[in-house]
Design a protein around this motif. Structure first.
Motif, PDB file in Angstrom:
ATOM      1  N   GLY A  65       0.816  -1.196   0.000  1.00 36.97           N
ATOM      2  CA  GLY A  65       0.000   0.000   0.000  1.00 36.97           C
ATOM      3  C   GLY A  65       0.856   1.254   0.000  1.00 36.97           C
ATOM      4  O   GLY A  65       2.070   1.206   0.231  1.00 36.97           O
ATOM      5  N   ASP A  66       0.217   2.397  -0.237  1.00 39.35           N
ATOM      6  CA  ASP A  66       0.952   3.657  -0.317  1.00 39.35           C
ATOM      7  C   ASP A  66       1.688   3.977   0.981  1.00 39.35           C
ATOM      8  O   ASP A  66       2.780   4.562   0.963  1.00 39.35           O
ATOM      9  CB  ASP A  66      -0.011   4.802  -0.656  1.00 39.35           C
ATOM     10  CG  ASP A  66      -0.656   4.625  -2.016  1.00 39.35           C
ATOM     11  OD1 ASP A  66      -0.197   3.742  -2.765  1.00 39.35           O
ATOM     12  OD2 ASP A  66      -1.607   5.366  -2.317  1.00 39.35           O
ATOM     13  N   ASP A  67       1.095   3.607   2.125  1.00 40.16           N
ATOM     14  CA  ASP A  67       1.703   3.936   3.416  1.00 40.16           C
ATOM     15  C   ASP A  67       2.848   3.002   3.777  1.00 40.16           C
ATOM     16  O   ASP A  67       3.571   3.265   4.746  1.00 40.16           O
ATOM     17  CB  ASP A  67       0.641   3.885   4.522  1.00 40.16           C
ATOM     18  CG  ASP A  67      -0.450   4.925   4.318  1.00 40.16           C
ATOM     19  OD1 ASP A  67      -0.157   5.958   3.678  1.00 40.16           O
ATOM     20  OD2 ASP A  67      -1.582   4.708   4.784  1.00 40.16           O
ATOM     21  N   ASP A  68       3.006   1.903   3.036  1.00 38.52           N
ATOM     22  CA  ASP A  68       4.042   0.923   3.362  1.00 38.52           C
ATOM     23  C   ASP A  68       5.350   1.170   2.629  1.00 38.52           C
ATOM     24  O   ASP A  68       6.335   0.466   2.874  1.00 38.52           O
ATOM     25  CB  ASP A  68       3.552  -0.493   3.028  1.00 38.52           C
ATOM     26  CG  ASP A  68       2.325  -0.882   3.844  1.00 38.52           C
ATOM     27  OD1 ASP A  68       2.213  -0.406   4.989  1.00 38.52           O
ATOM     28  OD2 ASP A  68       1.485  -1.648   3.341  1.00 38.52           O
ATOM     29  N   VAL A  69       5.374   2.130   1.713  1.00 36.41           N
ATOM     30  CA  VAL A  69       6.576   2.371   0.922  1.00 36.41           C
ATOM     31  C   VAL A  69       6.947   3.846   0.975  1.00 36.41           C
ATOM     32  O   VAL A  69       6.114   4.712   1.217  1.00 36.41           O
ATOM     33  CB  VAL A  69       6.374   1.946  -0.554  1.00 36.41           C
ATOM     34  CG1 VAL A  69       6.134   0.452  -0.647  1.00 36.41           C
ATOM     35  CG2 VAL A  69       5.241   2.717  -1.202  1.00 36.41           C
TER      36      VAL A  69
END
Length: 353
Positions: A85-89
């Motif tokens: 997800g966007d928050d994981d990278v």
């Protein structure tokens, strides 16, 4: 008259730290490796610290991007290409040229773990670079192949590939040119100019106070006023450009609830447009073949021609040798169906031959 000459201070060296099962470090001064080792670096090196992301732990993308795209919108371009997800990278821009945006993506948790180890050693990380960035840039007709331990790193002008040597040679790389420069060892002998490399993040240094004389203060205030005026003008222009771009996208995709949904619709429309262009090229190739065959066989003529966007229907009348319909279809890369003793022919442009 008194002239004062001062010698320019040499650039501060860099300490490169590369994580792994066993951490490795390299001390670089004026672009040349001086010392290297494993584990915790020795104290007192007096160098700036840069964290090096191993090639197998980062992803590199070069793709078209609209103007005015904000940092938080970069992951939208990679929505269909990333598993996380966007928050994981962490997504960082490392270059932009002629409408092409170069992005580097690293898992946030892994990066935080590496920075935590540096902090435990008392090292303040100032920059963060991908391992591929250490190699100098390539010309259009050249590439790098760095054999480092059990990993092979390939770097072209726009493509990167980290490939375990235990898997054998990588698949055919169409982007890899004939001229490939080979490097063996833990670190390259020739490094890119480190001070100019774009970083995933930069540590902010505290600013020291500055005292100005009275005249200098007035000049600084005037410069600040001009800067604020220019900044307001630039912001207004950027806002108008963003509104124009949104209006252009909305005219194509219609009103969408979120930018993410608009990006999906825009991608789908682009895919459909490309598919339509491919079908038109196939249709033009088929038309040329059929026209040539009819010119060579005056005993045949077309009675009905119809195209529904995917299938090209032909009805012919005549006598004599039948046309090589299957050969025509194979040459154009489509499927063909022949009925009624070669008098009814349907070319299907929606499926490969």
């Amino acid at each position: 008259m008194k002239l004062e000459w001062r010698r320019r201070a040499p650039a501060q060296p860099w300490l490169l730290l590369r994580p792994g099962e066993v951490w490795e470090w390299l001390l670089v001064s004026q672009g040349r490796p001086l010392r290297q080792g494993q584990g915790e670096p020795p104290a007192g090196l007096g160098a700036r610290v840069a964290l090096i992301v191993p090639g197998e732990h980062c992803s590199h993308f070069q793709l078209s991007a609209p103007p005015g795209l904000k940092r938080e919108e970069w992951p939208l371009l990679l929505e269909d290409r990333l598993l996380q997800g966007d928050d994981d990278v962490l997504c960082a821009r490392i270059g932009r040229h002629a409408g092409q945006l170069r992005l580097l993506v690293v898992a946030r948790d892994r990066l935080s773990e590496w920075r935590g180890q540096c902090a435990a050693w008392g090292l303040a990380v100032e920059r963060c670079w991908a391992e591929f960035q250490l190699l100098p840039d390539c010309a259009a007709e050249a590439a790098w192949h760095w054999r480092r331990g059990a990993m092979s790193l390939y770097k072209g002008q726009a493509h990167w590939l980290a490939w375990p040597q235990g898997l054998g040679p990588p698949p055919a790389l169409a982007w890899l040119p004939g001229e490939v420069e080979g490097i063996d060892g833990d670190w390259p002998d020739v490094l890119a100019p480190l001070d100019g490399l774009p970083s995933l993040f930069e540590a902010r240094r505290p600013r020291q106070g500055l005292r100005l004389a009275k005249g200098q203060a007035r000049l600084a205030i005037a410069c600040l006023a001009l800067m604020l005026a220019w900044g307001g003008l630039w912001s207004a222009q950027q806002w108008r450009q963003a509104q124009l771009y949104r209006a252009q996208v909305q005219a194509v995709t219609g009103l969408q609830p979120t930018p993410r949904q608009a990006a999906r619709v825009l991608t789908q429309l682009q895919d459909e447009a490309r598919e339509s262009q491919v079908r038109l090229r196939q249709l033009e190739a088929l038309q040329a073949q059929v026209h040539g065959w009819l010119n060579d066989h005056p005993g045949w003529r077309l009675q009905v021609v119809r195209f529904d966007g995917q299938r090209w229907h032909l009805e012919l009348v005549g006598e004599g040798a039948e046309a090589p319909w299957q050969e025509m279809a194979t040459a154009a890369g489509v499927q063909v169906q022949v009925e009624d003793e070669a008098r009814r022919v349907v070319f299907d442009l929606g499926s490969a031959a």
